[in-house]
Scaffold this motif. Structure first.
Motif, PDB file in Angstrom:
ATOM      1  N   GLU A  55      -1.358 -18.040   1.855  1.00 39.79           N
ATOM      2  CA  GLU A  55      -0.696 -16.985   2.634  1.00 39.79           C
ATOM      3  C   GLU A  55      -1.048 -15.635   2.030  1.00 39.79           C
ATOM      4  O   GLU A  55      -1.124 -15.493   0.825  1.00 39.79           O
ATOM      5  CB  GLU A  55       0.822 -17.097   2.546  1.00 39.79           C
ATOM      6  N   ALA A  56      -1.231 -14.640   2.876  1.00 45.99           N
ATOM      7  CA  ALA A  56      -1.465 -13.283   2.381  1.00 45.99           C
ATOM      8  C   ALA A  56      -0.793 -12.289   3.316  1.00 45.99           C
ATOM      9  O   ALA A  56      -0.766 -12.490   4.527  1.00 45.99           O
ATOM     10  CB  ALA A  56      -2.961 -12.986   2.334  1.00 45.99           C
ATOM     11  N   ALA A  57      -0.253 -11.234   2.749  1.00 49.77           N
ATOM     12  CA  ALA A  57       0.307 -10.163   3.573  1.00 49.77           C
ATOM     13  C   ALA A  57       0.048  -8.844   2.860  1.00 49.77           C
ATOM     14  O   ALA A  57       0.288  -8.704   1.666  1.00 49.77           O
ATOM     15  CB  ALA A  57       1.795 -10.361   3.777  1.00 49.77           C
ATOM     16  N   ILE A  58      -0.513  -7.886   3.601  1.00 50.41           N
ATOM     17  CA  ILE A  58      -0.793  -6.563   3.051  1.00 50.41           C
ATOM     18  C   ILE A  58      -0.170  -5.536   3.985  1.00 50.41           C
ATOM     19  O   ILE A  58      -0.345  -5.611   5.196  1.00 50.41           O
ATOM     20  CB  ILE A  58      -2.316  -6.291   2.973  1.00 50.41           C
ATOM     21  N   GLY A  59       0.541  -4.571   3.419  1.00 49.96           N
ATOM     22  CA  GLY A  59       1.131  -3.530   4.264  1.00 49.96           C
ATOM     23  C   GLY A  59       1.953  -2.576   3.433  1.00 49.96           C
ATOM     24  O   GLY A  59       2.044  -2.719   2.221  1.00 49.96           O
ATOM     25  N   LYS A  60       2.557  -1.587   4.099  1.00 54.00           N
ATOM     26  CA  LYS A  60       3.381  -0.667   3.326  1.00 54.00           C
ATOM     27  C   LYS A  60       4.838  -1.128   3.366  1.00 54.00           C
ATOM     28  O   LYS A  60       5.193  -2.060   4.076  1.00 54.00           O
ATOM     29  CB  LYS A  60       3.222   0.753   3.827  1.00 54.00           C
TER      30      LYS A  60
ATOM     31  N   GLY B 290      -3.909   4.174  -1.256  1.00 57.26           N
ATOM     32  CA  GLY B 290      -4.418   2.977  -1.931  1.00 57.26           C
ATOM     33  C   GLY B 290      -5.038   1.990  -0.952  1.00 57.26           C
ATOM     34  O   GLY B 290      -4.632   1.927   0.206  1.00 57.26           O
ATOM     35  N   THR B 291      -6.042   1.233  -1.422  1.00 54.98           N
ATOM     36  CA  THR B 291      -6.670   0.209  -0.570  1.00 54.98           C
ATOM     37  C   THR B 291      -6.725  -1.140  -1.285  1.00 54.98           C
ATOM     38  O   THR B 291      -6.778  -1.195  -2.511  1.00 54.98           O
ATOM     39  CB  THR B 291      -8.112   0.594  -0.149  1.00 54.98           C
ATOM     40  N   VAL B 292      -6.700  -2.190  -0.503  1.00 53.45           N
ATOM     41  CA  VAL B 292      -6.721  -3.544  -1.061  1.00 53.45           C
ATOM     42  C   VAL B 292      -7.655  -4.424  -0.242  1.00 53.45           C
ATOM     43  O   VAL B 292      -7.647  -4.376   0.986  1.00 53.45           O
ATOM     44  CB  VAL B 292      -5.303  -4.171  -1.046  1.00 53.45           C
ATOM     45  N   ASN B 293      -8.467  -5.207  -0.928  1.00 49.79           N
ATOM     46  CA  ASN B 293      -9.298  -6.218  -0.278  1.00 49.79           C
ATOM     47  C   ASN B 293      -8.921  -7.580  -0.852  1.00 49.79           C
ATOM     48  O   ASN B 293      -8.991  -7.777  -2.057  1.00 49.79           O
ATOM     49  CB  ASN B 293     -10.776  -5.931  -0.532  1.00 49.79           C
ATOM     50  N   ALA B 294      -8.521  -8.494   0.007  1.00 50.17           N
ATOM     51  CA  ALA B 294      -8.098  -9.819  -0.464  1.00 50.17           C
ATOM     52  C   ALA B 294      -8.960 -10.897   0.162  1.00 50.17           C
ATOM     53  O   ALA B 294      -9.100 -10.943   1.384  1.00 50.17           O
ATOM     54  CB  ALA B 294      -6.639 -10.064  -0.112  1.00 50.17           C
ATOM     55  N   THR B 295      -9.561 -11.736  -0.661  1.00 49.39           N
ATOM     56  CA  THR B 295     -10.415 -12.825  -0.183  1.00 49.39           C
ATOM     57  C   THR B 295     -10.029 -14.126  -0.873  1.00 49.39           C
ATOM     58  O   THR B 295     -10.564 -14.466  -1.917  1.00 49.39           O
ATOM     59  CB  THR B 295     -11.899 -12.534  -0.459  1.00 49.39           C
ATOM     60  N   PRO B 296      -9.095 -14.845  -0.309  1.00 51.74           N
ATOM     61  CA  PRO B 296      -8.703 -16.120  -0.898  1.00 51.74           C
ATOM     62  C   PRO B 296      -9.519 -17.239  -0.262  1.00 51.74           C
ATOM     63  O   PRO B 296      -9.606 -17.320   0.961  1.00 51.74           O
ATOM     64  CB  PRO B 296      -7.237 -16.236  -0.504  1.00 51.74           C
TER      65      PRO B 296
ATOM     66  N   LEU C  87       0.848  -1.195   0.000  1.00 53.04           N
ATOM     67  CA  LEU C  87       0.000   0.000   0.000  1.00 53.04           C
ATOM     68  C   LEU C  87       0.882   1.243   0.000  1.00 53.04           C
ATOM     69  O   LEU C  87       1.843   1.313   0.769  1.00 53.04           O
ATOM     70  CB  LEU C  87      -0.860   0.019   1.262  1.00 53.04           C
TER      71      LEU C  87
END
Lengths: 306, 306
Positions: free
Chosen positions: B271-276, B251-257, B247
């Motif tokens: 696995e998921a990782a969201i961040g700056k 900005g924005t993110v939506n993750a749906t696995p 990010l």
């Protein structure tokens, strides 16, 4: 209080003939015993079935028990319990639920619990669910948990369902203010034709709030489980979720963990793993003298506790 | 073929004045050049706009280029391309898409690609998307990819969108037979007011099939991204998905696995990782003499390629 209730209380809330602390025992929709304490006041709700529980800031390391039991079919118990936890209070709340039927008729408990934690309050919330009895009637437990955490408040939720519940739909939602912290540990085992559905929704609205969701589940027999979590990071915050499942026999699992980062300072992580017990683990335990069944049981037990 | 098309072809399909191998160049909905080869036959589709491409088992290490360009506003190009890949063939398919508008009007390309891989066929499918031009008209690219893999077939999909596309909705679905293998690597960068939506659905139906989805995305400006994947394991199979996002700005993110294990021998991991970008990474590169902007650009570049 009937014999079945006593048995269920032992299983879900460590009942040993009495409770030390404040308590309310619910049996087939009626109050079967209640006691407030110096810092914890339990009142009946005026506008609906259920309780209003006020915990004063003076309560430190105190206990509240609110078990609910359904001991026969043809009961559809619905209860609303509200907890108001004063600033800085520190309590453990035990909300076990047992459902029993020996008849053809459905026995259902639906508990709607709301938690309002003031600044810096700390709650350990333990919820254990079980279904017993030989009747063909369905045993259903559908808990709803709504959590509101003020600044610096901490709630740890430990929820366990280890069999005998035919249908469960568990909905948990939480809203976190600044520096609030939420930890949820869920353990679910389903067997036979049981179905279990879990839905978490957590909104981190205050800076430096954090959430940690850990779900461990085992699907045996022909049971089906559905897991959905939604973690929303609307500010500087950290979120972590982890959902692991073991499949046995013909059990199935659907896991949908959702992460929404609506702020560049939201840091969100998710991990999931679904599969059966690794062959090597079984072999190792069998060389130690356990049978196949004993080895599997040992691994499942450790996994659900972990 | 106009100048803008030539420029777009360079960007999306490594065009250097010619293509070596079979190709079809699509420009504003018309054919601007086509060539079949000994083992690869490109025909116009009879019942709809688009191509039918037959790749014979003899094709080994061969190339097929099917770039599509929209070079001005008020174009809404829709194309259906079907690929029939013979048993044991080994080809690289390059399907870049460039959309350009200097006017107020929308330029859109919507390519629906179907892949039918026979036993043991191997396809590397490269898809690069770009939007250019200074007009206020929206640049939209909405690709649909349907993949059918027969036994032992392998498809590797490499999809890249590095800016300038205002709206994108990308849908990819796949069905895998025994021992088939699907790998998808997606890189998306959005900026400004752009939105990008990704939807993967993979069904593993044949024993020992496997899928690996890797999504890397960067959301800058006020852009929004949505990621949804669904991996269904209906047999003994392995599935892995990984979705990481950086990010920046707002900005924005939506993750749906989503993982569905419908068989005890399905092993699924996510696995998921969201961040700056971590502050330390920036500091490290700045001590090497890079400016803040250069350091960020370097990190983003490495992340999207990784």
């Amino acid at each position: 209080m009937n014999k079945i209730t006593e048995k269920l209380l032992e299983l879900v809330s460590d009942w040993k003939g009495e409770f030390r602390g404040a308590y309310n025992i619910r049996e087939n929709g009626e109050c079967a015993g209640r006691q407030s304490s110096n810092h914890i006041r339990i009142d009946s709700k005026e506008d609906a079935p259920g309780l209003v529980i006020h915990i004063s800031p003076e309560a430190q390391n105190e206990m509240v028990y609110i078990p609910a039991c359904v001991t026969h079919g043809d009961v559809d118990d619905l209860v609303y319990n509200d907890f108001y936890v004063g600033a800085g209070a520190d309590v453990t709340i035990v909300a076990g639920c047992g459902v029993h039927t020996d008849s053809e008729e459905t026995a259902r408990h639906n508990g709607i619990h709301r938690f309002f934690l003031e600044k810096g309050a700390h709650v350990l919330y333990k919820e254990k669910h079980i279904g017993t009895g030989v009747g063909a009637g369905l045993k259903k437990i559908d808990p709803v948990t709504d959590i509101t955490l003020d600044e610096d408040a901490v709630l740890e939720m430990d929820t366990v369902q280890l069999g005998g519940v035919d249908r469960t739909l568990r909905k948990t939602s939480a809203v976190l203010a600044a520096r609030a912290r939420l930890t949820i540990h869920e353990s679910i085992l389903t067997d036979g034709e049981e179905t279990a559905q879990t839905d978490f929704e957590v909104s981190m609205d205050g800076g430096d709030s954090s959430v940690n969701l850990v779900s461990r589940s085992v699907a045996k027999g022909k049971s089906c489980q559905e897991y959905h979590s939604r973690i929303k990071g609307n500010c500087r915050c950290t979120g972590h979720s982890e959902c692991d499942a073991i499949l046995m026999d013909r059990g199935t699992v659907n896991a949908t963990p959702e992460l929404f980062a609506g702020d560049p300072d939201a840091a969100l992580i998710h991990e999931a793993a679904i599969g059966k017990i690794a062959g090597e683990q079984i072999v190792k335990l069998r060389t130690l003298g356990l049978t196949q069944e004993e080895a599997e049981a040992r691994i499942v037990e450790g996994f659900l506790r972990g």
